[in-house]
Design a protein around this motif. Structure first.
Motif, short mmCIF file in Angstrom:
data_model
loop_
_atom_site.label_atom_id
_atom_site.label_comp_id
_atom_site.label_asym_id
_atom_site.label_seq_id
_atom_site.Cartn_x
_atom_site.Cartn_y
_atom_site.Cartn_z
N GLY A 15 -37.21 12.47 4.43
CA GLY A 15 -36.96 12.62 6.02
C GLY A 15 -38.22 12.82 6.58
O GLY A 15 -38.02 13.12 7.89
N ALA A 16 -39.27 12.56 6.20
CA ALA A 16 -40.56 12.68 6.84
C ALA A 16 -41.03 11.65 8.18
O ALA A 16 -41.06 12.38 8.99
N ARG A 17 -40.39 10.55 7.93
CA ARG A 17 -40.33 9.64 9.25
C ARG A 17 -39.56 9.99 10.29
O ARG A 17 -39.63 9.60 11.42
N ALA A 18 -38.37 10.85 9.96
CA ALA A 18 -37.57 11.14 11.00
C ALA A 18 -38.02 12.68 11.47
O ALA A 18 -37.05 13.19 12.15
N PHE A 19 -39.16 13.18 11.21
CA PHE A 19 -39.59 14.63 11.25
C PHE A 19 -38.83 15.62 10.67
O PHE A 19 -38.72 16.78 11.39
N TYR A 20 -38.13 15.60 9.68
CA TYR A 20 -37.57 16.62 8.84
C TYR A 20 -38.50 16.50 7.25
O TYR A 20 -38.02 15.66 6.50
N PRO A 21 -39.38 17.52 7.25
CA PRO A 21 -40.14 17.76 6.23
C PRO A 21 -39.36 18.31 4.97
O PRO A 21 -38.19 18.61 5.44
N ASP A 22 -39.98 18.01 3.88
CA ASP A 22 -39.33 18.45 2.76
C ASP A 22 -39.08 19.87 2.78
O ASP A 22 -37.82 20.49 2.32
#
Length: 376
Positions: free
Chosen positions: A39-46
């Motif tokens: 989800g990093a590129r959608a601004f949802y970090p691990d």
């Protein structure tokens, strides 16, 4: 039951599930595994997934052990070849354009649900990924056009002189087209709209745009919101009308697609030659050939001073909200497959049946089977 979320390939910034939906699935007894940085590129970090109750797992573990594997685009070949027989894949796989891949998945005994094949019925509206993502595409298309346009969109009256409002032409008044109308009007443009379906005229006019009518269109009421093939006489009248409108337009947004076929060419090379220098076209049908004669997918070209932007995946340019809406669609669809925390495939449900592309070693989707039989 384990639901696994894969990281998308480069160029796709969205993710199949957001932390909010992970929480909802956890409440239903579903364990969610997320590939690192999915989800990093959608601004949802691990960290946000861990807080929601998900587990971060390597792709190999997800591919081999998850009961249902979620990815928006088809996983790369090296990935899907690792998936054991009997597993379930869910995403937006465009089966009518990727028939060969679907056959390979069928041969590997994989069950495939392609959410772009969900019947577009009232009951299925909450699962309609085409609508949720097209809404974003229509909005972003106008902003992209405004960014590339060398003049103002709204009318301005100043001491230094007056600026006329931009003239925007939108080809296709489906979900993307209607959102494009609303966005262009909010920016102050004068908007004209063309669509083969007379039934959308009222919606177009309610948004403050002018509807361009061409008589004699084939009935598109059963086409699920898409365009349908028209006869030669209609196409001639259509081209004449569109030629008049493109010649005076500053911005053109094109959205027309036909399932399983190349997009209709609505803006010919001759029309492009007559357009104003400095005008901009954003073609949302670029992935299936485009609505202009010169569109190239994922490329921007300039033809005699006319900028032609071929963009088939604009939702990926707004990944946070696009992922949120997509994930809600996925969650709603999964409600049809989850019973007491287990995966249960109920093919008597018309939505489940309609979305299913491959199962038990065969192509099951009727539209894909018909398309393939026509080729033979």
């Amino acid at each position: 039951m384990i639901a696994g979320v894969l990281k998308e390939q480069p160029g796709e910034n969205r993710v199949s599930l957001v932390p909010e939906m992970v929480k909802q699935l956890e409440k239903q007894g579903v364990t969610v595994w997320i590939e690192p940085d999915a989800g990093a590129r959608a601004f949802y970090p691990d960290e946000s997934y861990l807080q929601a109750g998900a587990m971060i797992k390597p792709a190999a573990d997800i591919l081999q052990q998850a009961d249902i594997i979620l990815s928006i685009q088809a996983p790369e070949t090296s990935y899907w070849k690792m998936i054991p027989a009997g597993k379930v894949l869910t995403g937006v796989y465009q089966p009518l354009y990727n028939a060969s891949l679907m056959q390979q998945w069928a041969d590997r005994q994989l069950t495939t649900f392609s959410l772009d094949s969900i019947p577009r019925t009232t009951r299925a509206q909450s699962m309609d990924v085409l609508s949720s993502q097209a809404n974003i595409a229509g909005y972003k298309a106008v902003l992209l056009a405004a960014w590339n346009y060398s003049r103002y969109f709204p009318m301005f009256m100043t001491a230094a002189g007056s600026i006329a409002p931009a003239k925007v032409l939108i080809l296709g008044a489906g979900v993307a087209g209607l959102q494009a109308i609303a966005t262009a009007r909010r920016l102050g443009a004068v908007v004209e709209v063309f669509d083969t379906r007379p039934a959308v005229k009222e919606e177009v006019m309610s948004l403050g745009a002018k509807f361009i009518e061409v008589e004699g269109a084939a009935d598109a009421s059963a086409a699920g919101g898409y365009a349908v093939e028209q006869d030669a006489a209609y196409k001639q009248r259509q081209q004449e009308k569109i030629a008049e409108s493109t010649a005076r337009a500053d911005i053109v947004i094109t959205t027309a697609q036909i399932p399983g076929r190349r997009a209709p060419v609505l803006v010919t090379a001759e029309m492009l030659d007559r357009m104003k220098v400095g005008s901009v076209i954003v073609d949302l049908a670029a992935a299936t050939g485009g609505n202009t004669a010169l569109t190239e997918n994922n490329r921007t070209i300039v033809h005699k001073g006319v900028t032609i932007i071929g963009e088939s995946n604009l939702p990926s340019a707004m990944p946070a909200d696009a992922s949120k809406l997509y994930a809600k669609n996925v969650f709603n669809f999964l409600q049809l497959l989850i019973k007491n925390g287990d995966l249960v495939l109920n093919f008597s449900d018309d939505i489940v049946q309609g979305a299913c592309i491959t199962h038990s070693g065969a192509i099951t989707n009727e539209r894909l089977k018909q398309a393939e039989s026509v080729k033979l």
